[in-house]
Design a protein around this motif. Structure first.
Motif, short mmCIF file in Angstrom:
data_model
loop_
_atom_site.label_atom_id
_atom_site.label_comp_id
_atom_site.label_asym_id
_atom_site.label_seq_id
_atom_site.Cartn_x
_atom_site.Cartn_y
_atom_site.Cartn_z
N HIS A 66 4.43 -9.28 60.50
CA HIS A 66 5.47 -8.61 59.73
C HIS A 66 6.54 -9.55 59.19
CE1 HIS A 66 3.86 -4.68 60.68
NE2 HIS A 66 3.78 -5.05 61.95
N THR A 67 6.23 -10.86 59.17
CA THR A 67 7.16 -11.84 58.62
C THR A 67 6.38 -12.84 57.78
OG1 THR A 67 6.97 -13.40 60.46
CG2 THR A 67 8.61 -11.64 60.67
N GLN A 68 7.09 -13.84 57.30
CA GLN A 68 6.43 -14.91 56.55
C GLN A 68 5.74 -15.90 57.48
OE1 GLN A 68 9.60 -16.54 54.17
NE2 GLN A 68 9.54 -14.84 52.69
N GLY A 69 5.85 -15.67 58.77
CA GLY A 69 5.10 -16.48 59.72
C GLY A 69 5.68 -17.84 60.00
N LYS A 70 7.02 -17.97 60.00
CA LYS A 70 7.63 -19.26 60.31
C LYS A 70 7.38 -19.61 61.78
CE LYS A 70 11.20 -18.96 56.76
NZ LYS A 70 12.66 -18.96 56.46
N LEU A 71 6.99 -20.87 62.00
CA LEU A 71 6.50 -21.28 63.31
C LEU A 71 7.59 -21.28 64.38
CD1 LEU A 71 4.25 -22.32 65.13
CD2 LEU A 71 4.73 -24.63 64.30
N LEU A 72 8.73 -21.91 64.12
CA LEU A 72 9.75 -22.03 65.16
C LEU A 72 10.27 -20.68 65.64
CD1 LEU A 72 11.44 -23.84 66.95
CD2 LEU A 72 13.12 -24.04 65.09
N PRO A 73 10.63 -19.75 64.74
CA PRO A 73 11.02 -18.42 65.24
C PRO A 73 9.91 -17.73 66.03
CG PRO A 73 11.68 -18.68 62.96
CD PRO A 73 10.80 -19.85 63.28
N ALA A 74 8.66 -17.92 65.62
CA ALA A 74 7.55 -17.31 66.34
C ALA A 74 7.46 -17.84 67.76
CB ALA A 74 6.23 -17.56 65.59
N ILE A 75 7.68 -19.14 67.92
CA ILE A 75 7.64 -19.74 69.26
C ILE A 75 8.77 -19.19 70.13
CG2 ILE A 75 7.93 -21.89 70.55
CD1 ILE A 75 6.55 -23.34 68.21
N VAL A 76 9.98 -19.16 69.58
CA VAL A 76 11.13 -18.69 70.35
C VAL A 76 10.96 -17.23 70.75
CG1 VAL A 76 13.61 -18.24 70.26
CG2 VAL A 76 12.69 -20.37 69.31
N ILE A 77 10.57 -16.39 69.80
CA ILE A 77 10.42 -14.95 70.07
C ILE A 77 9.25 -14.71 71.00
CG2 ILE A 77 9.82 -12.75 68.98
CD1 ILE A 77 11.48 -13.83 66.54
N GLY A 78 8.15 -15.40 70.80
CA GLY A 78 6.99 -15.24 71.68
C GLY A 78 7.29 -15.65 73.11
N TYR A 79 8.04 -16.74 73.27
CA TYR A 79 8.37 -17.21 74.62
C TYR A 79 9.36 -16.27 75.30
CZ TYR A 79 9.71 -20.32 78.43
OH TYR A 79 9.94 -20.84 79.68
N ALA A 80 10.44 -15.93 74.60
CA ALA A 80 11.45 -15.05 75.20
C ALA A 80 10.88 -13.68 75.51
CB ALA A 80 12.65 -14.92 74.26
N GLY A 81 10.07 -13.16 74.59
CA GLY A 81 9.51 -11.83 74.79
C GLY A 81 8.49 -11.76 75.91
N SER A 82 7.80 -12.86 76.17
CA SER A 82 6.78 -12.85 77.22
C SER A 82 7.38 -13.24 78.58
CB SER A 82 5.63 -13.80 76.87
OG SER A 82 6.10 -15.13 76.68
#
Length: 204
Positions: A66-82
């Motif tokens: 649901h985004t443009q797929g930027k890597l750094l935000p994906a890493i931060v959100i994936g780590y915090a959310g998991s």
């Protein structure tokens, strides 16, 4: 948004309840099979890292879709959310539930005590979710793994006869999985995306 979140929670309640029933069945086997706390600890420290892996995968995949797929935000959100929400689900809620029942509980945090295992699996889940963003089946596995990890936290780090308390255990297992897993897999990643409706069940 609130109405859509409530709908997601309602849709996930039956499967979460079914997962909690499997947890109770496992607890009965553990108690009557006289499975030692040491074995329960080993199982917990297997299930918890796997839970983190799937949680990171689904959270990252939901964000990526649901985004443009930027890597750094994906890493931060994936780590915090998991890591963050899996810790609440697998450790904090079971610990609090046991303590509320007057059970002598030990306090353990998996991603700190087994940092060398849990953290790499979180990043592996992020990588998989980023490169192959699928959510439907990993989410189902996430729910079951979370249920069983929470259950084995209780039997590994709590001293109790358990069987007379199974109805309370069911409630705590349900709560430990239902709200945290829906937040981790659906609500949390979408908080950082453009204002779009939450996906229908058939789209995950």
């Amino acid at each position: 948004m609130v109405k859509q979140i409530a709908g997601e929670l309602r849709n996930h309640a039956p499967f979460t309840a079914l997962g909690s029933v499997t947890g109770i069945a496992i607890m009965v086997i553990v108690v009557f099979g006289k499975v030692s706390p040491q074995i329960s600890q080993g199982i917990f420290y297997t299930l918890h890292p796997l839970h983190v892996l799937l949680s990171a995968l689904v959270t990252t995949a939901m964000f990526k879709k649901h985004t443009q797929g930027k890597l750094l935000p994906a890493i931060v959100i994936g780590y915090a959310g998991s890591i963050g929400i899996a810790t609440i689900s697998d450790s904090l809620i079971p610990y609090a539930g046991g303590a509320l029942l007057g059970i002598e509980m030990e306090f353990h945090i998996g991603f700190i005590e087994k940092w060398w295992l849990v953290n790499p699996l979180a990043f592996a889940g992020i990588a998989i979710g980023y490169l192959r963003p699928t959510t439907k089946f990993p989410h189902s596995g996430h729910v079951l793994l979370s249920t069983w990890a929470s259950l084995f936290y209780l039997t590994a780090f709590g001293i109790s006869p358990w069987i007379p308390l199974v109805h309370f255990v069911f409630i705590f297992l349900f709560l430990a999985v239902w709200l945290p897993c829906c937040i981790s897999d659906i609500v949390f990643p979408l908080l950082f995306t453009p204002k779009i409706p939450l996906p229908a069940r058939s789209q995950r």
